[in-house]
Design an enzyme around this catalytic site. Structure first.
Site, PDB file in Angstrom:
ATOM      1  N   TYR A 110      24.734  -8.139  16.526  1.00  9.98           N
ATOM      2  CA  TYR A 110      25.346  -6.951  17.070  1.00  9.98           C
ATOM      3  C   TYR A 110      25.696  -6.015  15.624  1.00  9.98           C
ATOM      4  CZ  TYR A 110      29.533  -4.616  18.707  1.00  9.98           C
ATOM      5  OH  TYR A 110      30.654  -3.683  19.412  1.00  9.98           O
ATOM      6  N   CYS A 111      25.259  -4.603  15.740  1.00  7.31           N
ATOM      7  CA  CYS A 111      25.508  -3.710  14.545  1.00  7.31           C
ATOM      8  C   CYS A 111      24.516  -4.383  13.319  1.00  7.31           C
ATOM      9  CB  CYS A 111      27.029  -3.424  14.436  1.00  7.31           C
ATOM     10  SG  CYS A 111      27.277  -1.982  13.275  1.00  7.31           S
ATOM     11  N   LEU A 112      25.209  -4.366  12.251  1.00  7.07           N
ATOM     12  CA  LEU A 112      24.495  -4.781  10.987  1.00  7.07           C
ATOM     13  C   LEU A 112      23.984  -6.234  11.207  1.00  7.07           C
ATOM     14  CD1 LEU A 112      26.481  -3.372   8.300  1.00  7.07           C
ATOM     15  CD2 LEU A 112      24.636  -2.299   9.306  1.00  7.07           C
TER      16      LEU A 112
END
Length: 631
Positions: free
Chosen positions: A362-364
């Protein structure tokens, strides 16, 4: 040959410089060039002007550099980490080019006259007809002037004048010869922030809704608002979370999915969730969230927990819970975070042996999982069955509005601040994200809580958003310089295990989710994964923002998404063309993920135990663990 460098380092700076010059004159050319096997010479030599050494890799030996860092670090506390030098140089560049563009000046004067005339005509129309059509409409996302009071005099003239002024400033910031696109965006963004601050909706005398409430309540709304302000101020300076977050305590109200912490190292805890079905899919799921957020964004309340949803569908789920780093972790870099994820994968493999796993990021966390999957494919490691990415960028060439806060000046300024305190504070990160949507996240709350004297109700996602984490100095600097500014992952330059990795090496199918209103990872930027990956990509575009679009449980009202799989040998489609060709579905995208994972999973088996029953992956404590409570 004697080590003249060691002798020079012990002398005074001026003596050292003279000695270095003498040594260079006395050393033959051939002897200097043979000091290193990799030294470049002749046509292969790089000009010294384009060489760059990171300040992390080459600490300065003189106190003057420390003085610069200390001064900027203290200044950053007043600017919330925003570099005034970068903004000043950008505005100076814009201003000089405007001065050198007489045609643009004439155009702006003409636009100002035309807008004044439009406002004058509108004033005459509303004098005859109070319901006359406005001369300019707010942008679709601008909800500040929706109250019916704005359609009556004099408020209609006030807000129309403001919108015309806002439009003029946008014209003034853009389309100037010699000014780059990013510089124009910065000038436009800062101008918008200043205008949002002076919006007539922010003042009791020019906001009809506030004025009516003040007259009706005799000013008690302003008294309540001042009390709200004092309470928020006291909580902010004492380091407390906002009002209402105490009703969303991890382990009691949120992050309630039952499980055990089965592994812990310096940077993360690994949670294994208890099964709720008699049989499970043989391949476990390992979820790696971003380390700038608490993991329970994916395990909020029981009715909108993705973890619980996956477990109830017969999957064995492991979740990484990141530690909230302190100044002691200042030297933890990207390699340490990759190593921590590698250890988590080893733990999953030991608890569920001889099985591949579904990797989720998720995301980074998705960026780190994409790089890790590329490394595994490069090295012949076939432990992954699939890769799922939520709101994840792998190409940072066009990262959206967030790029306005990331330039060489800004990164150097942040590095000085982090060098002083050892980490990037949560408040400094939150300030940048709030500015991206200041009208919604700052000024609407100011009006609601302080002018109207009401309290905005807290809910689980908002409480989670206030529970942020810090980032170590070295890691954040490396991430900004190498992945964000350098875009090394997309260009095949990012190194893992001493060698570069390429997203094109990933050899497992990918399920990628992006959102239409994402200000952190715009969907067009996330979509660039299609240009990098040489494996089938199932891309999902759902409505919502960076967080709300991911927390999209079945039954969530107003949800819809587009989905389409691009085959390994299929031609590339531009983002808008993909959207036109993709299948549109109503509702949550979570069931589509379940179907996709089931198609890539084996026959159901008996659920594994929580942990290995003994070291090194025995159950340590009950979920949600310890790290999630760190402030």
């Amino acid at each position: 040959m004697p080590d003249t460098r060691a002798e020079i380092d012990d002398r005074k700076p001026e003596d050292a410089e003279r000695a270095a010059e003498e040594t260079e004159r006395e050393t033959p050319e051939t002897e200097r060039s043979s000091g290193s096997e990799n030294a470049e010479s002749g046509l292969d030599a790089e000009p010294p002007e384009i060489l760059h050494t990171s300040p992390i890799e080459a600490p300065d030996r003189y106190s003057t550099k420390s003085l610069d860092r200390a001064a900027n670090a203290h200044l950053a506390r007043f600017t919330l980490g925003v570099s005034p030098y970068g903004l000043s140089s950008t505005f100076f560049d814009w201003w000089v080019h405007v001065l050198g563009s007489p045609g643009k000046q004439v155009q702006l004067m003409e636009k100002a006259a035309r807008k004044a005339m439009r406002l004058g005509i509108f004033a005459g129309q509303v004098a005859r007809d109070p319901h006359a059509e406005p001369c300019i409409e707010p942008l679709p996302h601008d909800h500040r002037f929706e109250h019916e009071g704005w359609q009556s005099w004099p408020y209609n003239l006030i807000y129309q004048s403001f919108l015309l002024t806002q439009q003029w400033w946008y014209n003034a910031a853009c389309d100037i010869d010699g000014v780059g696109q990013r510089e124009e965006q910065v000038v436009s963004f800062v101008s918008r922030q200043m205008l949002d601050m002076m919006s007539p909706s922010n003042f009791a005398a020019t906001n009809p809704e506030v004025a009516q409430a003040t007259l009706k309540e005799g000013g008690t709304n302003l008294v309540r608002g001042f009390q709200n302000f004092l309470e928020d101020w006291e909580r902010a300076i004492s380091g407390k979370l906002p009002v209402g977050t105490e009703d969303y305590l991890p382990g009691r109200d949120v992050a309630t999915a039952p499980g055990k912490v089965v592994f812990r190292n310096r940077l993360l805890e690994l949670i294994q969730y208890a099964p709720t079905t008699k049989t499970v899919k043989p391949e476990p799921i390992l979820i790696v969230p971003a380390w700038i957020m608490k993991y329970y964004i994916l395990d909020l309340s029981p009715d909108n927990s993705l973890v619980k949803y996956l477990v109830d569908q017969g999957f064995t789920v492991f979740m990484v819970s990141w530690r909230n780093p302190s100044a002691e972790d200042r030297d933890k870099g990207m390699d340490d975070y990759f190593a921590a994820v590698a250890e988590a994968m080893e733990a999953v493999g030991a608890i569920v042996p001889e099985r591949k796993m579904h990797g989720v990021g998720y995301c980074l966390g998705g960026t780190i999982m994409a790089a890790k999957a590329a490394q595994m494919a490069r090295d012949g490691d076939h432990r992954l069955a699939s890769l799922t990415l939520f709101a994840t960028q792998t190409d940072f060439e066009e990262p959206g509005e967030l790029q306005l806060f990331v330039s060489e000046s800004e990164v150097a300024f942040l590095e000085n601040m982090m060098w002083d305190q050892g980490y990037l504070d949560t408040k400094q990160m939150a300030g940048a994200f709030q500015l991206l949507r200041s009208a919604d996240l700052i000024w609407s709350r100011y009006i609601h809580d302080y002018l109207m004297g009401k309290r905005q109700g807290m809910f689980d996602l908002m409480a989670w958003n206030a529970d942020a984490t810090r980032m170590p100095y070295k890691m954040h600097s490396e991430y900004l310089r190498k992945i964000f500014l350098g875009n090394e992952l997309a260009e095949g330059k990012y190194r893992l295990g001493g060698k570069p990795v390429s997203v094109s090496d990933i050899d497992v199918p990918i399920f990628c989710v992006s959102t239409t209103s994402d200000h952190v990872a715009p969907w067009q930027s996330v979509y660039k994964l299609h240009l990098l990956a040489d494996t089938p990509v199932t891309f999902v575009l759902t409505n919502g923002g960076h967080n709300a679009g991911i927390v999209s449980e079945p039954g969530h009202e107003g949800r819809e998404f587009h989905i389409r799989t691009t085959g390994e040998h299929e031609n590339y489609l531009a983002p808008d063309d993909w959207r036109a060709a993709a299948e549109r579905r109503n509702g949550s995208w979570w069931p589509a993920l379940i179907d996709w994972l089931e198609d890539r999973s084996g026959k159901a088996v008996k659920p594994p135990k929580l942990g290995t029953g003994g070291p090194p992956y025995a159950a340590i404590e009950t979920a949600p663990g310890t790290y999630v409570f760190q402030r």
